[in-house]
Design an enzyme around this catalytic site. Structure first.
Site, PDB file in Angstrom:
ATOM      1  N   ASP A  20      54.280  60.385  39.950  1.00  0.00           N
ATOM      2  CA  ASP A  20      55.276  61.439  39.721  1.00  0.00           C
ATOM      3  C   ASP A  20      54.698  62.803  40.095  1.00  0.00           C
ATOM      4  O   ASP A  20      55.338  63.597  40.787  1.00  0.00           O
ATOM      5  CB  ASP A  20      55.735  61.425  38.257  1.00  0.00           C
ATOM      6  CG  ASP A  20      56.408  60.101  37.897  1.00  0.00           C
ATOM      7  OD1 ASP A  20      56.980  59.477  38.802  1.00  0.00           O
ATOM      8  OD2 ASP A  20      56.342  59.692  36.733  1.00  0.00           O
ATOM      9  N   GLU A 254      54.799  54.536  44.959  1.00  0.00           N
ATOM     10  CA  GLU A 254      55.720  55.214  45.870  1.00  0.00           C
ATOM     11  C   GLU A 254      54.992  56.052  46.921  1.00  0.00           C
ATOM     12  O   GLU A 254      55.206  55.899  48.119  1.00  0.00           O
ATOM     13  CB  GLU A 254      56.676  56.105  45.056  1.00  0.00           C
ATOM     14  CG  GLU A 254      57.637  56.878  45.920  1.00  0.00           C
ATOM     15  CD  GLU A 254      58.830  57.435  45.164  1.00  0.00           C
ATOM     16  OE1 GLU A 254      59.288  56.823  44.175  1.00  0.00           O
ATOM     17  OE2 GLU A 254      59.330  58.498  45.578  1.00  0.00           O
TER      18      GLU A 254
HETATM   19  O1  TRH Z   1      50.082  56.291  40.828  1.00  0.00           O
HETATM   20  P1  TRH Z   1      51.148  55.380  41.267  1.00  0.00           P
HETATM   21  O2  TRH Z   1      51.106  54.039  40.712  1.00  0.00           O
HETATM   22  O3  TRH Z   1      52.532  56.036  40.973  1.00  0.00           O
HETATM   23  C1  TRH Z   1      53.606  55.331  40.427  1.00  0.00           C
HETATM   24  C2  TRH Z   1      54.790  55.369  41.375  1.00  0.00           C
HETATM   25  O4  TRH Z   1      55.061  56.637  41.896  1.00  0.00           O
HETATM   26  C3  TRH Z   1      55.998  54.858  40.665  1.00  0.00           C
HETATM   27  O5  TRH Z   1      57.131  54.994  41.479  1.00  0.00           O
HETATM   28  C4  TRH Z   1      56.172  55.613  39.377  1.00  0.00           C
HETATM   29  O6  TRH Z   1      57.270  55.137  38.709  1.00  0.00           O
HETATM   30  C5  TRH Z   1      54.941  55.429  38.525  1.00  0.00           C
HETATM   31  O7  TRH Z   1      53.834  55.956  39.201  1.00  0.00           O
HETATM   32  C6  TRH Z   1      55.045  56.137  37.190  1.00  0.00           C
HETATM   33  O8  TRH Z   1      51.099  55.232  42.873  1.00  0.00           O
HETATM   34  P2  TRH Z   1      51.532  56.242  44.014  1.00  0.00           P
HETATM   35  O9  TRH Z   1      52.982  56.558  43.934  1.00  0.00           O
HETATM   36  O10 TRH Z   1      51.038  55.689  45.252  1.00  0.00           O
HETATM   37  O11 TRH Z   1      50.756  57.582  43.695  1.00  0.00           O
HETATM   38  C7  TRH Z   1      49.365  57.644  43.825  1.00  0.00           C
HETATM   39  C8  TRH Z   1      48.975  58.964  44.421  1.00  0.00           C
HETATM   40  O12 TRH Z   1      47.563  59.118  44.352  1.00  0.00           O
HETATM   41  C9  TRH Z   1      49.332  59.104  45.904  1.00  0.00           C
HETATM   42  O13 TRH Z   1      49.728  60.454  46.152  1.00  0.00           O
HETATM   43  C10 TRH Z   1      48.016  58.851  46.605  1.00  0.00           C
HETATM   44  C11 TRH Z   1      47.081  59.489  45.629  1.00  0.00           C
HETATM   45  N1  TRH Z   1      45.682  59.104  45.730  1.00  0.00           N
HETATM   46  C12 TRH Z   1      44.773  60.087  46.009  1.00  0.00           C
HETATM   47  O14 TRH Z   1      45.118  61.259  46.183  1.00  0.00           O
HETATM   48  N2  TRH Z   1      43.447  59.756  46.076  1.00  0.00           N
HETATM   49  C13 TRH Z   1      43.027  58.491  45.916  1.00  0.00           C
HETATM   50  O15 TRH Z   1      41.810  58.233  45.999  1.00  0.00           O
HETATM   51  C14 TRH Z   1      44.012  57.476  45.641  1.00  0.00           C
HETATM   52  C15 TRH Z   1      43.571  56.057  45.451  1.00  0.00           C
HETATM   53  C16 TRH Z   1      45.321  57.818  45.546  1.00  0.00           C
END
Ligand code: TRH
Length: 351
Positions: A20, A254
């Site tokens: 989020d 996402e």
């Molecule tokens: O963290 P998430 O599991 O987020 C989820 C989804 O958005 C879902 O729709 C929502 O309902 C839930 O949270 C509450 O996975 P997501 O969406 O991929 O977000 C992770 C973020 O972290 C993405 O912007 C990539 C970032 N990231 C980094 O910046 N550095 C890293 O080393 C890694 C592994 C990820």
């Protein structure tokens, strides 16, 4: 229509994980840097944002702690012209009341979660009048086709990628230079029952497998043909670099799911799991949308808990997946990006 870029309040309530905050920050930053908007991001928990963007306090977005309860007086309500409520997080009632006191009601959007389901196009942009107050909220749906709000993609994405130096990236994280037969994989997932089986398959693989796990504190190790590297959790901007440095990316939720598509490399998606398997139709909807969906389906379903995981079968498909992944990325990039579409949507209503 005024020529001054509008001011905008974005409200983000962090449910769990990073997603989020990740999406809200990405949108806020784009509105500020690419469209000149004055953006405030109200967030109820700064912890994920600190990890994603260590220097967020230096701009270009004003990040504010979302006070609970929202004070009825004293907190500057300088009348943002656009109000974005992310993921139906529900604005403070006092803030909503204050919106009616403005000389002109703001454009109020509910930014929804991303889904490839077919109903999304029919709901994107729909108005939802407030039951009591003279206010209208609009649903804003991200999506994969032009009848939806599109996907977040920064204007400098291609330029950043062109500057990326994979050799320097590998050296920075203590990875050996690439060997031609090795496959490099990034792994970002939720707790996953299929992981032990996958680790076993990688260990016994005929081809060397190098797996990079960001945000993992386990000791790096080598077993059979598998080298597992724990990497620090990277700042959000640098997460793209990891995706560019790998032949295959395991992503989740996402935002990382979208970034993997921009990377244009083969990937595997673990969708955010929901009660009663409510996430599975969303997974199927994406597979039905993607040109390589049929080839991806068995392995992706198994990675999401349905059926048996067959790494060798998926690995054999990887060379043939490269072209459709690249093409899909280009197709999506050719469509208006979410921030640009949202700006146009708001400006039309601010006329
Ligand atoms: O963290 P998430 O599991 O987020 C989820 C989804 O958005 C879902 O729709 C929502 O309902 C839930 O949270 C509450 O996975 P997501 O969406 O991929 O977000 C992770 C973020 O972290 C993405 O912007 C990539 C970032 N990231 C980094 O910046 N550095 C890293 O080393 C890694 C592994 C990820």
């Amino acid at each position: 229509m005024t020529n001054t870029p509008p001011s905008c309040d974005i409200f983000c309530s962090v449910v769990d994980n990073y997603g989020d905050a990740a999406v809200c920050w990405r949108l806020a930053r784009q509105l500020a840097t690419e469209h000149g908007w004055k953006v405030r991001l109200w967030i109820d928990d700064p912890v994920p944002l600190v990890q994603l963007v260590r220097d967020y306090a230096t701009g270009p977005v004003e990040v504010r702690a979302w006070p609970d309860p929202w004070p009825t007086a004293g907190l500057a309500d300088d009348g943002a012209e656009v109000v974005i409520e992310a993921f139906a997080c529900e604005l403070p009632p006092a803030y909503v009341e204050a919106m009616t006191a403005r000389s002109r009601a703001p454009v109020w959007l509910n930014l929804e979660y991303l889904s490839a389901e077919s109903w999304v196009a029919g709901c994107h942009g729909l108005p939802s009048p407030h039951p009591r107050l003279p206010l209208v909220k609009h649903f804003y749906f991200p999506g994969f086709d032009t009848r939806t709000g599109g996907l977040l993609r920064e204007h400098d994405y291609d330029a950043r990628r062109a500057r990326f130096d994979e050799t320097a990236f590998r050296a920075e994280f203590g990875l050996p230079a690439r060997s031609p037969d090795e496959i490099t994989i990034s792994l970002f997932s939720y707790a996953n029952q299929a992981l032990p089986e996958l680790i076993r398959a990688w260990t016994g693989s005929s081809r060397p497998v190098r797996v990079l796990r960001p945000g993992c504190t386990e000791q790096s190790r080598t077993e059979g043909n598998l080298s597992l590297h724990s990497l620090p959790f990277l700042p959000q901007q640098r997460y793209d670099e990891l995706l560019w440095a790998c032949d295959l990316n395991f992503v989740r939720g996402e935002d990382s799911f979208v970034r993997a598509q921009w990377a244009g490399r083969p990937f595997v998606w673990q969708i955010y799991p929901q009660a009663k398997d409510a996430h599975l139709p969303k997974l199927e909807a994406f597979l039905a949308t993607h040109p390589a969906g049929t080839a991806l389906r068995p392995f992706w379903l198994a990675w999401n808990g349905v059926g048996r995981l067959n790494w060798d079968e998926y690995a054999a498909k990887l060379p043939a997946l490269e072209e459709p992944m690249c093409q899909w990325s280009k197709t999506l990039a050719g469509r208006p990006d979410l921030a640009t579409g949202l700006v146009q949507f708001c400006l039309q209503r601010l006329k």
